[in-house]
Design an enzyme around this catalytic site. Structure first.
Site, PDB file in Angstrom:
ATOM      1  N   ASN A  27       1.600  -4.469   3.195  1.00  0.00           N
ATOM      2  CA  ASN A  27       1.413  -5.822   2.681  1.00  0.00           C
ATOM      3  C   ASN A  27      -0.048  -6.214   2.931  1.00  0.00           C
ATOM      4  O   ASN A  27      -0.841  -5.400   3.429  1.00  0.00           O
ATOM      5  CB  ASN A  27       2.397  -6.810   3.319  1.00  0.00           C
ATOM      6  CG  ASN A  27       2.279  -6.864   4.834  1.00  0.00           C
ATOM      7  OD1 ASN A  27       1.210  -6.617   5.407  1.00  0.00           O
ATOM      8  ND2 ASN A  27       3.376  -7.184   5.508  1.00  0.00           N
ATOM      9  N   ARG A  28      -0.436  -7.429   2.587  1.00  0.00           N
ATOM     10  CA  ARG A  28      -1.845  -7.815   2.741  1.00  0.00           C
ATOM     11  C   ARG A  28      -2.317  -7.729   4.189  1.00  0.00           C
ATOM     12  O   ARG A  28      -3.425  -7.257   4.472  1.00  0.00           O
ATOM     13  CB  ARG A  28      -2.050  -9.236   2.209  1.00  0.00           C
ATOM     14  CG  ARG A  28      -2.138  -9.320   0.703  1.00  0.00           C
ATOM     15  CD  ARG A  28      -2.300 -10.777   0.286  1.00  0.00           C
ATOM     16  NE  ARG A  28      -2.454 -10.916  -1.165  1.00  0.00           N
ATOM     17  CZ  ARG A  28      -2.382 -12.077  -1.796  1.00  0.00           C
ATOM     18  NH1 ARG A  28      -2.136 -13.187  -1.108  1.00  0.00           N
ATOM     19  NH2 ARG A  28      -2.540 -12.135  -3.103  1.00  0.00           N
TER      20      ARG A  28
ATOM     21  N   GLU B 163      -1.147  -5.840   6.628  1.00  0.00           N
ATOM     22  CA  GLU B 163      -1.259  -4.430   7.022  1.00  0.00           C
ATOM     23  C   GLU B 163      -2.462  -3.767   6.358  1.00  0.00           C
ATOM     24  O   GLU B 163      -3.132  -2.924   6.967  1.00  0.00           O
ATOM     25  CB  GLU B 163       0.045  -3.705   6.656  1.00  0.00           C
ATOM     26  CG  GLU B 163       1.214  -4.133   7.524  1.00  0.00           C
ATOM     27  CD  GLU B 163       2.584  -3.861   6.901  1.00  0.00           C
ATOM     28  OE1 GLU B 163       3.591  -4.013   7.624  1.00  0.00           O
ATOM     29  OE2 GLU B 163       2.659  -3.519   5.706  1.00  0.00           O
TER      30      GLU B 163
ATOM     31  N   ASP C  11      11.315  -3.878   3.581  1.00  0.00           N
ATOM     32  CA  ASP C  11      12.245  -2.739   3.553  1.00  0.00           C
ATOM     33  C   ASP C  11      12.950  -2.652   2.204  1.00  0.00           C
ATOM     34  O   ASP C  11      13.183  -1.565   1.677  1.00  0.00           O
ATOM     35  CB  ASP C  11      13.300  -2.885   4.670  1.00  0.00           C
ATOM     36  CG  ASP C  11      12.689  -2.989   6.052  1.00  0.00           C
ATOM     37  OD1 ASP C  11      11.792  -2.197   6.360  1.00  0.00           O
ATOM     38  OD2 ASP C  11      13.114  -3.869   6.823  1.00  0.00           O
TER      39      ASP C  11
END
Length: 331
Positions: free
Chosen positions: A205-206, A208, A275
């Site tokens: 995601n952003r 990460e 997930d």
């Protein structure tokens, strides 16, 4: 992209076999009502009414795959404690066996207890030991996983940085999958993208992405800059960045990024939505879908997942109904 093609991909979900490796978590919920503040501290007093449990982390990725019709082999580590038994019980309810979950008695089963009142999370309590698993556990996992990857359509790796996915284990598993010609889909954690070298798709995601690159990724424009940089550093791998309300963007080398927008959402809880996206992407690709088709299905699945409170697996029937709704809206 026609929704009929998406329907055809969904029809091929059943019977796909995926190997899932990662940090398995017991997600425990205490549900109650909060009507007053505590006299002891400025916090609400929650009167507990019921409790529930769900598979979390890599176990939630596995639960989403199973709910979408796949057969799943799940690899991870638990403690030898009541929480381990509870996790295995909720996995069994999802149709997932626990024969490949290793027990290390010296560590607790990673457990996240969330207290929910008035449709929102009040507090979360984590019980965990994030030390790396033993060399013996690593060797046993590689030996057993090799046999299951051989008969699988793909490999899903869900990294929550809780100690199971050591650099040595990642290298061996990704190497085995590459040798066998099986795609590897990874949800990453931490700063070291090198440990995921050889993967088919990396799905940060952003936040990460920012950690992986050291660059800001607070909006779509910054995400494009950071994503392009990381994609160039991971030759052969596709990078798919989930951007919340801004949808998701796919990077591949120096090619023009591909973007899929997100419909307006009623967001109640983002717990486990990553997930859900990972599972839907992996299953869509293994069922013969293109990356853009996989992104479209994953966006629809995420919109269902964030619409309910708590970790949730999106059922095949729900995703199929969403595809048909969007087809009807277009027509």
């Amino acid at each position: 992209m026609g929704h009929r093609e998406l329907d055809q991909i969904l029809e091929r979900f059943a019977g796909r076999r995926l190997v899932v490796l990662g940090d398995v978590i017991l997600d425990r919920y205490w549900w109650g009502e909060a009507t007053r503040l505590s006299p002891e501290a400025p916090v609400p007093v929650v009167r507990k009414q019921r409790s529930s449990m769900r598979p979390g982390g890599a176990a939630n990725a596995a639960a989403n795959l199973a709910a979408l019709g796949a057969a799943v082999d799940l690899f991870g580590v638990t403690g030898a404690d009541p929480e381990s038994a509870e996790l295995k019980a909720v996995l069994q309810e999802c149709g997932i066996g626990s024969e490949f979950l290793l027990e290390e008695p010296a560590r607790p089963t990673t457990t996240k207890t969330r207290i929910v009142a008035l449709h929102q999370q009040i507090v979360r309590v984590d019980h965990e030991d994030t030390r790396p698993i033993s060399d013996i556990s690593t060797a046993r996992t590689v030996q057993a996983a090799a046999q299951r990857i051989l008969i699988a359509d793909g490999v899903v790796i869900s990294d929550y940085a809780k100690g199971f996915l050591t650099p040595a284990l990642l290298k061996r598993i990704i190497g085995l999958a590459n040798e066998m010609g099986k795609p590897v889909f990874i949800d990453p954690k931490g700063t070291d993208y090198h440990q995921y070298a050889g993967c088919t798709l990396l799905k940060p995601n952003r936040t990460e992405l920012s950690v992986l690159t050291g660059l800001a990724a607070r909006n779509h424009e910054e995400t494009l800059v950071a994503g392009r940089q990381l994609a160039l550093k991971m030759p052969g791998a596709r990078l798919l960045v989930t951007e919340g309300q801004d949808g998701m963007t796919l990077f591949f080398g120096s090619a023009q990024p591909e973007h899929v927008a997100c419909p307006p959402l009623q967001v109640y809880d983002v717990t486990g939505a990553g997930d859900t996206v990972l599972a839907t992407l992996a299953l869509s690709i293994c069922a013969g879908g293109s990356y853009v088709e996989a992104m479209q299905l994953a966006t629809m699945a995420a919109s269902i997942a964030v619409g309910s409170v708590g970790t949730a697996a999106v059922a095949w029937s729900d995703l199929s109904a969403q595809v048909n709704r969007e087809e009807a809206a277009v027509n």
